[in-house]
Design a protein around this motif. Sequence first.
Motif, mmCIF file in Angstrom:
data_model
loop_
_atom_site.group_PDB
_atom_site.id
_atom_site.type_symbol
_atom_site.label_atom_id
_atom_site.label_comp_id
_atom_site.label_asym_id
_atom_site.label_seq_id
_atom_site.Cartn_x
_atom_site.Cartn_y
_atom_site.Cartn_z
ATOM 1 N N ALA A 20 -54.838 62.070 75.730
ATOM 2 C CA ALA A 20 -54.649 63.270 74.924
ATOM 3 C C ALA A 20 -53.934 64.089 75.912
ATOM 4 O O ALA A 20 -53.232 64.979 75.286
ATOM 5 C CB ALA A 20 -55.815 63.785 74.679
ATOM 6 N N VAL A 139 -55.742 64.741 69.349
ATOM 7 C CA VAL A 139 -54.495 63.619 69.252
ATOM 8 C C VAL A 139 -54.986 62.618 68.753
ATOM 9 O O VAL A 139 -56.222 62.061 69.102
ATOM 10 C CB VAL A 139 -54.070 63.370 70.854
ATOM 11 N N GLU A 143 -52.163 57.396 68.336
ATOM 12 C CA GLU A 143 -51.042 58.171 69.299
ATOM 13 C C GLU A 143 -51.835 57.803 70.770
ATOM 14 O O GLU A 143 -50.780 57.546 71.859
ATOM 15 C CB GLU A 143 -50.804 59.447 69.044
ATOM 16 N N CYS A 144 -53.070 58.358 71.127
ATOM 17 C CA CYS A 144 -53.500 57.987 72.540
ATOM 18 C C CYS A 144 -53.339 56.578 72.785
ATOM 19 O O CYS A 144 -53.290 56.268 74.064
ATOM 20 C CB CYS A 144 -55.044 58.520 72.531
ATOM 21 N N THR A 190 -49.052 66.709 67.961
ATOM 22 C CA THR A 190 -48.492 65.373 68.016
ATOM 23 C C THR A 190 -47.186 65.276 68.904
ATOM 24 O O THR A 190 -46.419 64.585 68.731
ATOM 25 C CB THR A 190 -47.715 65.146 66.374
#
Length: 207
Positions: A20, A139, A143-144, A190
């Motif tokens: 994150a 997050v 995405e992480c 993001t």
Amino acid sequence: MDRAVAVLENFIVLEGLDGAGTTTQMELLSARLSGAGIDVLATCEPSRGPVGSFIRRILRQEVSVDPCTLAHLFAADRNEHLYAAAGGMVPHLESGGVVVCDRYLFSSLAYQSVGCSFGRVLELNSRFPLPEYLVYLEVSPAECQRRLSTRPGVEPFEGLAIQDEIVRNYERGIEQMSGAGMKLIRVASTQPVGGGGENIWCFRESV
């Protein structure tokens, strides 16, 4: 919370999933505070002390312990990190400084509860003081995981399904610690890992 827990003024904690950007934001915020003439201690958990160093060996899978043993080790490291006469967070705060910490007891509630019961981890950490500010970097797990895929090595808590569970544990932990006077700042991002810094800096004037 059922118990009165102290809130430490000028203690700032950054939390979020692996990937994150908590470490990056800790470094950015600490640099800006220092540049403003504030005596800031930038630190992290696990700490760099002897217990924290052993925890890092466990996270690198060099040593294997029971999940609840790991939860106890984190609590022991946290106690030393807070109260050690040399380099402890509380002595630094008492001297008039600011502490910015990359992860704290909320990470224990989120991560150690995966392998040890939430109630047990909560009890281990229930008497530790809370930060004045908790900055939670929101997050998505996907995405992480994308960010982590570019890093060498794999730690035990990586994996999308486990990350979803950790998010739920974070929310449960934040709810458990609400109502004690701690200020929660959610930063939905993001952006790239270094993004969101201006959103975090917005509370600098009250530090």
